[in-house]
Each structure stands twice: as C-alpha cells, then as structure tokens.
Design a protein around this motif. Structure first.
Motif, PDB file in Angstrom:
ATOM      1  N   LEU A 186       0.824  -1.206   0.000  1.00 46.76           N
ATOM      2  CA  LEU A 186       0.000   0.000   0.000  1.00 46.76           C
ATOM      3  C   LEU A 186       0.860   1.258   0.000  1.00 46.76           C
ATOM      4  CD1 LEU A 186      -2.809  -1.055   2.525  1.00 46.76           C
ATOM      5  CD2 LEU A 186      -2.897  -1.045   0.026  1.00 46.76           C
TER       6      LEU A 186
ATOM      7  N   ARG B 245      -0.491   5.106  -1.190  1.00 45.26           N
ATOM      8  CA  ARG B 245      -1.758   5.104  -0.469  1.00 45.26           C
ATOM      9  C   ARG B 245      -1.496   5.002   1.026  1.00 45.26           C
ATOM     10  NH1 ARG B 245      -4.916   0.164  -3.120  1.00 45.26           N
ATOM     11  NH2 ARG B 245      -6.578   0.918  -1.757  1.00 45.26           N
TER      12      ARG B 245
ATOM     13  N   ARG C 237      -5.021   2.512   5.177  1.00 46.26           N
ATOM     14  CA  ARG C 237      -6.195   2.643   6.037  1.00 46.26           C
ATOM     15  C   ARG C 237      -6.594   1.273   6.590  1.00 46.26           C
ATOM     16  NH1 ARG C 237     -10.830   4.160   3.787  1.00 46.26           N
ATOM     17  NH2 ARG C 237     -10.247   3.593   1.676  1.00 46.26           N
TER      18      ARG C 237
ATOM     19  N   ILE D 273      -8.849  -1.147   4.450  1.00 50.23           N
ATOM     20  CA  ILE D 273      -8.188  -1.782   3.310  1.00 50.23           C
ATOM     21  C   ILE D 273      -7.144  -2.775   3.790  1.00 50.23           C
ATOM     22  CG2 ILE D 273      -6.848  -1.373   1.224  1.00 50.23           C
ATOM     23  CD1 ILE D 273      -9.698  -0.351   1.084  1.00 50.23           C
TER      24      ILE D 273
ATOM     25  N   TYR E 192      -7.067  -6.902   2.942  1.00 49.95           N
ATOM     26  CA  TYR E 192      -5.936  -7.668   2.406  1.00 49.95           C
ATOM     27  C   TYR E 192      -5.534  -8.780   3.373  1.00 49.95           C
ATOM     28  CZ  TYR E 192      -4.637  -4.863  -1.696  1.00 49.95           C
ATOM     29  OH  TYR E 192      -4.606  -4.267  -2.931  1.00 49.95           O
TER      30      TYR E 192
ATOM     31  N   VAL F  90      -9.649  -7.986  -3.445  1.00 53.66           N
ATOM     32  CA  VAL F  90      -9.845  -7.155  -2.256  1.00 53.66           C
ATOM     33  C   VAL F  90     -10.914  -6.101  -2.514  1.00 53.66           C
ATOM     34  CG1 VAL F  90      -8.752  -5.409  -0.795  1.00 53.66           C
ATOM     35  CG2 VAL F  90      -7.562  -7.545  -1.289  1.00 53.66           C
ATOM     36  N   GLU F  91     -10.879  -5.484  -3.688  1.00 51.36           N
ATOM     37  CA  GLU F  91     -11.906  -4.490  -4.022  1.00 51.36           C
ATOM     38  C   GLU F  91     -13.288  -5.128  -4.047  1.00 51.36           C
ATOM     39  OE1 GLU F  91     -10.706  -2.774  -7.687  1.00 51.36           O
ATOM     40  OE2 GLU F  91      -9.152  -1.499  -6.793  1.00 51.36           O
TER      41      GLU F  91
ATOM     42  N   THR G  73     -14.302  -5.664  -0.462  1.00 55.44           N
ATOM     43  CA  THR G  73     -14.606  -4.391   0.191  1.00 55.44           C
ATOM     44  C   THR G  73     -15.964  -3.868  -0.239  1.00 55.44           C
ATOM     45  OG1 THR G  73     -12.235  -3.882   0.244  1.00 55.44           O
ATOM     46  CG2 THR G  73     -13.759  -2.061   0.614  1.00 55.44           C
TER      47      THR G  73
END
Length: 288
Positions: free
Chosen positions: A74, A79, A82, A85, A89, A173-174, A177
């Motif tokens: 990250l 990025r 956070r 996120i 992961y 992961v997206e 999320t």
C-alpha cells in the motif's frame, strides 16, 4: 471459495521465490506429520504434536509477513494504509484458502504423511478438510524454518511471496470491500430510519394513560415512573398484599385472585395517584 492465485502465480512463485528447504531431518518429518485421516490419528504421535507446535509458530510468522507485505504494498502505491483496506488484504492473504493454494503451488501435499494428492487446478473444488490440512502444512513449514533460527530467510521469503500476492489480490480485495460496504449499508439503513422515527419530542411528554380502568396496569405505569418496586403476595384464600420498597403495604381479600390483586392495586392508587383511577374493564387484563 475466493481464489485469486492463478496459473501465472503457480509458474512465477516457485521460480522467483523458491521455498527454503528444512535442513533438520527431524524437523522436516515433523513439518509433514499432519494426518489426512478423518480421525486425525497419526502413527508417530510425537511428530504430530511437534507439527501442531510448528503450525502455531508458523501462523505467527505468516501473520507478521502478511502485515509487512501489505504495508509495503500500500505504501508503494502512495496510499495511506487505512485499516479497512489493510484488514481486507490481511483477511484474504492469511486465510486458509490462500495458504492452501500456496501449499499447492509449492507442492507440499505429496510430501505429507500420509500424502495428500491434490492438483492446483482442483483448488476451487477442494473440500474444507483438505484446505485446512494444506494451509496448516504451509504454516508448519514456516515454523520449522524459524526453529532452525532462519528467521530472516523465512521472513524475507514469506514477505516476497505475499508482496506478489498483494499485487494479484487487488481486484479480489476491491470485490470483498464492495460486498462488505453493501452489507454494512443494508444492515444499518433500517437502524437509521428507526432512529429518525423515534426522535424524542421537544415538548414535555404527558404521562401515559391506560385505555381502561385497569388498576394493575395503571399502578405498573406509576411505579415505573417513580422508581418504586413492589412484590405481589397472593395467598390461597385470595388475599393479596402489595408490599412497596418504601414500607407501604396495601392488602385486599376477594373471591378470586384477579379481583384481590385489582382491589389491592386500586387501594394503592387511591393513595398514590387517585387521578389515575378509572372505571374497571377487566377485558384488558384478560388479553394475552
């Protein structure tokens, strides 16, 4: 199950990040001693116990390496890591499903005792028991490397593997999320509507008034408002005493238990709150 490691990963990882070999023969045997039998029994109980210890130690090694890899991944993208996120992961990479796929990539199954012959192409149809066994085997291998005091070598290898896995896991992961956000919104939306519906009025609320003259109900409302408490003592002769926590006692004797309780409650109300006495309608008391 969610699988994000593909044939490309199976070709790249062993070639670019080969699994370190366990040098100690006893440790190597213990790291493969997980039984694939349903009973979990193993002919070499000492080795099986050592496997459990290696697995627990390896779990710590894997968790630390996963965290390092995610943070580096990250940060390299500019990025801020956070928590939401980062945790997405971590939940994916440190899962038994992912560890089982890595065990298949590094071909650990055939070396188990007894062997577990499963192909990487079968990863999406593996039973839960096989996933657990393979995931544990991957952790046990990492634990054995740590016991050999090869912490740096094992950590660097694991971190490199999971750094590559992070890059391959972006879409997964997206997806996780988005699904989690949708689930959270669906679960909180009714609560938001409810909280709006029950906003307290700015005007002073008036005390609730019973729909009929049920003295028991009126008395219950009154004692809740005043913080009082009483115990109902009804004797076989239908003699009822209401004993309040302030020392007051109101008694009544009637031909039925309900009439005795109603009369005792009426007497209490006549002292505490006579304005709440109403014509009696026992039908309200009979409703379930």
């Amino acid at each position: 199950m969610l699988t994000f490691l593909d044939e490309n990963a199976r070709a790249i990882l062993p070639a670019e990040h080969p699994i370190p070999t366990i040098h100690d023969p006893a440790l190597a045997r213990a790291a493969r001693a997980r039984s694939t039998r349903v009973s979990g029994a193993h002919p070499h109980l000492d080795d099986n116990a050592r496997f459990e210890a290696l697995e627990s130690l390896g779990d710590c090694c894997v968790t630390a390496a996963v965290g390092r890899a995610i943070y580096a991944h990250l940060s390299s993208e500019g990025r801020v890591p956070r928590p939401v996120i980062f945790n997405a992961y971590r939940d994916l990479l440190a899962s038994n499903v992912t560890l089982a796929q890595l065990a298949l990539i590094y071909n650990l199954g055939p070396s188990l005792d007894p062997p577990l012959h499963a192909k990487f192409a079968e990863r999406e149809t593996l039973p839960k028991a096989a996933i657990k066994i393979l995931g544990d085997a991957f952790e046990a291998h990492a634990g054995a490397l740590s016991i050999e005091e090869r912490h740096v070598e094992a950590g660097d290898w694991l971190c490199a593997v999971f750094r590559r896995a992070c890059a391959w896991a972006v879409e997964a992961v997206e997806q996780c999320t988005r699904a989690r956000r949708a689930k959270d919104f669906a679960s909180t939306e009714p609560l938001v509507a409810f909280s709006v519906a029950v906003q307290p009025s700015t005007s002073s609320p008036s005390p609730p008034t019973p729909k009929c003259g049920c003295s028991k109900r009126a008395l219950s409302i009154f004692v809740r408002e005043r913080g009082l408490r009483y115990d109902t003592e009804t004797q076989p002769s239908f003699h009822t005493r209401l004993v309040f926590n302030n020392g007051d006692v109101f008694a009544a004797t009637e031909t039925t238990k309900q009439l005795a309780e109603q009369e005792a409650a009426r007497r209490a109300l006549s002292v505490y709150a006579p304005e709440r006495l109403r014509p009696v309608n026992h039908a309200c008391c009979d409703r379930k």
